[in-house]
Write an enzyme that holds these catalytic residues in place. Structure first.
Site, PDB file in Angstrom:
ATOM      1  N   ARG A  91       6.272   9.717   1.055  1.00  0.00           N
ATOM      2  CA  ARG A  91       5.332   8.714   1.575  1.00  0.00           C
ATOM      3  C   ARG A  91       6.059   7.408   1.902  1.00  0.00           C
ATOM      4  O   ARG A  91       7.224   7.240   1.603  1.00  0.00           O
ATOM      5  CB  ARG A  91       4.201   8.465   0.572  1.00  0.00           C
ATOM      6  CG  ARG A  91       4.756   8.169  -0.812  1.00  0.00           C
ATOM      7  CD  ARG A  91       3.961   7.222  -1.610  1.00  0.00           C
ATOM      8  NE  ARG A  91       3.887   5.925  -1.005  1.00  0.00           N
ATOM      9  CZ  ARG A  91       4.866   5.017  -1.046  1.00  0.00           C
ATOM     10  NH1 ARG A  91       6.036   5.256  -1.627  1.00  0.00           N
ATOM     11  NH2 ARG A  91       4.697   3.841  -0.481  1.00  0.00           N
ATOM     12  N   GLY A  92       5.270   6.468   2.496  1.00  0.00           N
ATOM     13  CA  GLY A  92       5.850   5.214   2.956  1.00  0.00           C
ATOM     14  C   GLY A  92       6.297   5.404   4.404  1.00  0.00           C
ATOM     15  O   GLY A  92       6.945   6.404   4.741  1.00  0.00           O
ATOM     16  N   ASP A 114       2.460  -0.345   7.952  1.00  0.00           N
ATOM     17  CA  ASP A 114       2.475   1.015   8.503  1.00  0.00           C
ATOM     18  C   ASP A 114       2.438   1.010  10.025  1.00  0.00           C
ATOM     19  O   ASP A 114       2.928   1.938  10.667  1.00  0.00           O
ATOM     20  CB  ASP A 114       1.321   1.836   7.930  1.00  0.00           C
ATOM     21  CG  ASP A 114       1.655   2.233   6.503  1.00  0.00           C
ATOM     22  OD1 ASP A 114       1.469   1.394   5.599  1.00  0.00           O
ATOM     23  OD2 ASP A 114       2.156   3.355   6.312  1.00  0.00           O
TER      24      ASP A 114
HETATM   25  O1  MRU Z   1      -0.100   5.875   1.683  1.00  0.00           O
HETATM   26  P1  MRU Z   1       1.301   5.405   1.523  1.00  0.00           P
HETATM   27  O2  MRU Z   1       1.774   5.368   0.119  1.00  0.00           O
HETATM   28  O3  MRU Z   1       2.265   6.157   2.437  1.00  0.00           O
HETATM   29  O4  MRU Z   1       1.248   3.892   2.051  1.00  0.00           O
HETATM   30  C1  MRU Z   1       2.452   3.177   2.151  1.00  0.00           C
HETATM   31  C2  MRU Z   1       2.249   1.746   2.464  1.00  0.00           C
HETATM   32  O5  MRU Z   1       1.155   1.300   2.726  1.00  0.00           O
HETATM   33  C3  MRU Z   1       3.468   0.896   2.534  1.00  0.00           C
HETATM   34  O6  MRU Z   1       3.162  -0.426   2.193  1.00  0.00           O
HETATM   35  C4  MRU Z   1       3.994   0.940   3.962  1.00  0.00           C
HETATM   36  O7  MRU Z   1       4.278   2.254   4.352  1.00  0.00           O
HETATM   37  C5  MRU Z   1       5.176   0.104   4.165  1.00  0.00           C
HETATM   38  S1  MRU Z   1       6.532   0.787   3.324  1.00  0.00           S
HETATM   39  C6  MRU Z   1       7.920   0.240   3.866  1.00  0.00           C
END
Ligand code: MRU
Length: 333
Positions: free
Chosen positions: A46-47, A219
Site C-alpha cells: 500500500r501507499g 495519493d
Molecule cells: O490506503 P493506503 O494505506 O494505501 O493510503 C495511503 C495514503 O493515504 C498515503 O498517505 C499516501 O499514499 C501517500 S504515501 C507516500
C-alpha cells in the site's frame, strides 16, 4: 535506508505484507501478477508510490506468465482507483512491453526514479525540520508507502541525519491504523521521538500550541493543488488553518495529475464496510449497524502552505506552471 517495502529477487517480487505489521515482519515472494493485484487490493502492499512500483513489477511477472499487456494493465488498474502512481507505474512498463523493449529494465528504472525522487523530497523538506519541531502526520507516508525514504517522512529522515531532533505526532488513522501500525513502526525502528494519538485528538494538540506544522503525503494531486489523501486529512488541514499552523504535502511527480483540473474529478475509493465495523476481525459495532468507508478525502488547495517536491517547496499558486515542464497528460484513469 533501513526499511524497504519491496524488491525484485530472482525473478520474483518480494514484498513486506503490511497487514501484519507491527506484530510480524513477513516477506511474501511471488511470480504471479494475480498475486500482486490481490496484494494491492487488500493493502498487503500500500501507499501510492509503492503500489505504482509493485504494479510495474506485476507487469513484468505478467509478461513472464505469457499474459497480454493490455489485459494485465487492466487487471492491475482495477485494484485501487485513487492513487495516481498506480497508473503511472503500469504505463512505465506497458509501453516498453508493447515496443518490444526490456520490461525488467523498465520496472527497475521506474523503481529507481521513485526512490531518487523521494530522497530529493527529503532534501527539499529537511530545512523545515531544523531544531526540534513538533510535527503532525496522518496515515503512513514513510518507506513502506514509497519503497524507500517516504514522502512526508523523507524530510524527517534527512533532517535527522543532519542532526535535527524532530518530534512526530502520529494520527492512528482509522479504520486500518496505518499511523499507529506502520508510521509508528518506522519511527520506532529509527529512534525518532513520537507519540501515537487518536484521530480526534489532533485538534486538541493544535489548539494547545503543541504542533509546529503538519506534513502528509498524497495519493493524487490535481492541477490546481487540490489533493486526495487518506480519509481524515481534510479535517486536519481545516484544523491547521483554524489554528494558523502551516500545512505541507509531500509527493513525487508521479502523484501529480494534470488531467484533473480540480479535486472534484479525483476518484475516491470506497472500501468494504467491515473495515469500519470490525477491528482485527472482531465486530465492534452492533450486528444491525451499517457503515460507510471512503478510503480517502479531498483537501482544497487553499489549505496547503506548500508542496514538498523533488525540486523544492512549491506554493499551490505556482503548481500549474511547474507541472507543465514535468508531466505528460494522463494515461489510464
Ligand atoms: O490506503 P493506503 O494505506 O494505501 O493510503 C495511503 C495514503 O493515504 C498515503 O498517505 C499516501 O499514499 C501517500 S504515501 C507516500
Amino acid at each position: 535506508m533501513a526499511v524497504r517495502a519491496l524488491w525484485w529477487e530472482s525473478g520474483k517480487l518480494a514484498y513486506i505484507d503490511q497487514r501484519l505489521l507491527p506484530g510480524r515482519l513477513h516477506v511474501v515472494r511471488t511470480s504471479h501478477v494475480a498475486d500482486v493485484a490481490a496484494a494491492i487490493r487488500t493493502l498487503a502492499v500500500r501507499g501510492a508510490p509503492t503500489i505504482g512500483v509493485a504494479a510495474a513489477y506485476g507487469m513484468v511477472l505478467a509478461k513472464a506468465e505469457g499474459r497480454r499487456a493490455d489485459a494485465s494493465a487492466r487487471l492491475l488498474a482495477s485494484t485501487r482507483p485513487t492513487a495516481r502512481d498506480l497508473f503511472v507505474g503500469i504505463e512505465a512498463v506497458r509501453r516498453p512491453w508493447i515496443a518490444g523493449e526490456d520490461v525488467l529494465e523498465a520496472a527497475g528504472a521506474y523503481r529507481e526514479r521513485i526512490v531518487e525522487e523521494c530522497h530529493a523530497i527529503g532534501i527539499s523538506g529537511a530545512p523545515l525540520f531544523r531544531g526540534k519541531p513538533r510535527v503532525l502526520t496522518h496515515c503512513n507516508a514513510g518507506a513502506l508507502a514509497t519503497v524507500e525514504w517516504g514522502t512526508a517522512l523523507a524530510p524527517i529522515r534527512v533532517a535527522k541525519q543532519r542532526g535535527a531532533r524532530p518530534f512526530v505526532w502520529v494520527d492512528e488513522t482509522r479504520p486500518l491504523l496505518q499511523g499507529s501500525r506502520l508510521t509508528a513502526w518506522e519511527l520506532a525502528q529509527e529512534h525518532i521521538a513520537h507519540a501515537v494519538i487518536a484521530d480526534g485528538a489532533a485538534g486538541h494538540f493544535m489548539r494547545a500550541g503543541e504542533v509546529d506544522f503538519v506534513i502528509v503525503g498524497a495519493d493524487r494531486i490535481a492541477r490546481n493543488g487540490d489533493f486526495a489523501n487518506k480519509v481524515g486529512t481534510y479535517e486536519k488541514a481545516v484544523l491547521a488553518n483554524e489554528n494558523r499552523i502551516p500545512f505541507y504535502v509531500a509527493a513525487p511527480w508521479s502523484t501529480f495529475d494534470i488531467s484533473k483540473p480540480t479535486g472534484a474529478s479525483i476518484p475516491v475509493e470506497e472500501r468494504a464496510e467491515e473495515e469500519v465495523l470490525e477491528l482485527a476481525g472482531t465486530r465492534i459495532a452492533p450486528r444491525r449497524s451499517r457503515a460507510r468507508n471512503p478510503a480517502f478525502d479531498v483537501t482544497p488547495a487553499r489549505y496547503v502552505t506548500g508542496f514538498v517536491t523533488p525540486e523544492g517547496i512549491l506554493p499551490p499558486a505556482t503548481l500549474a506552471k511547474v507541472l507543465k515542464g514535468h508531466l505528460r497528460p494522463a494515461t489510464a484513469a
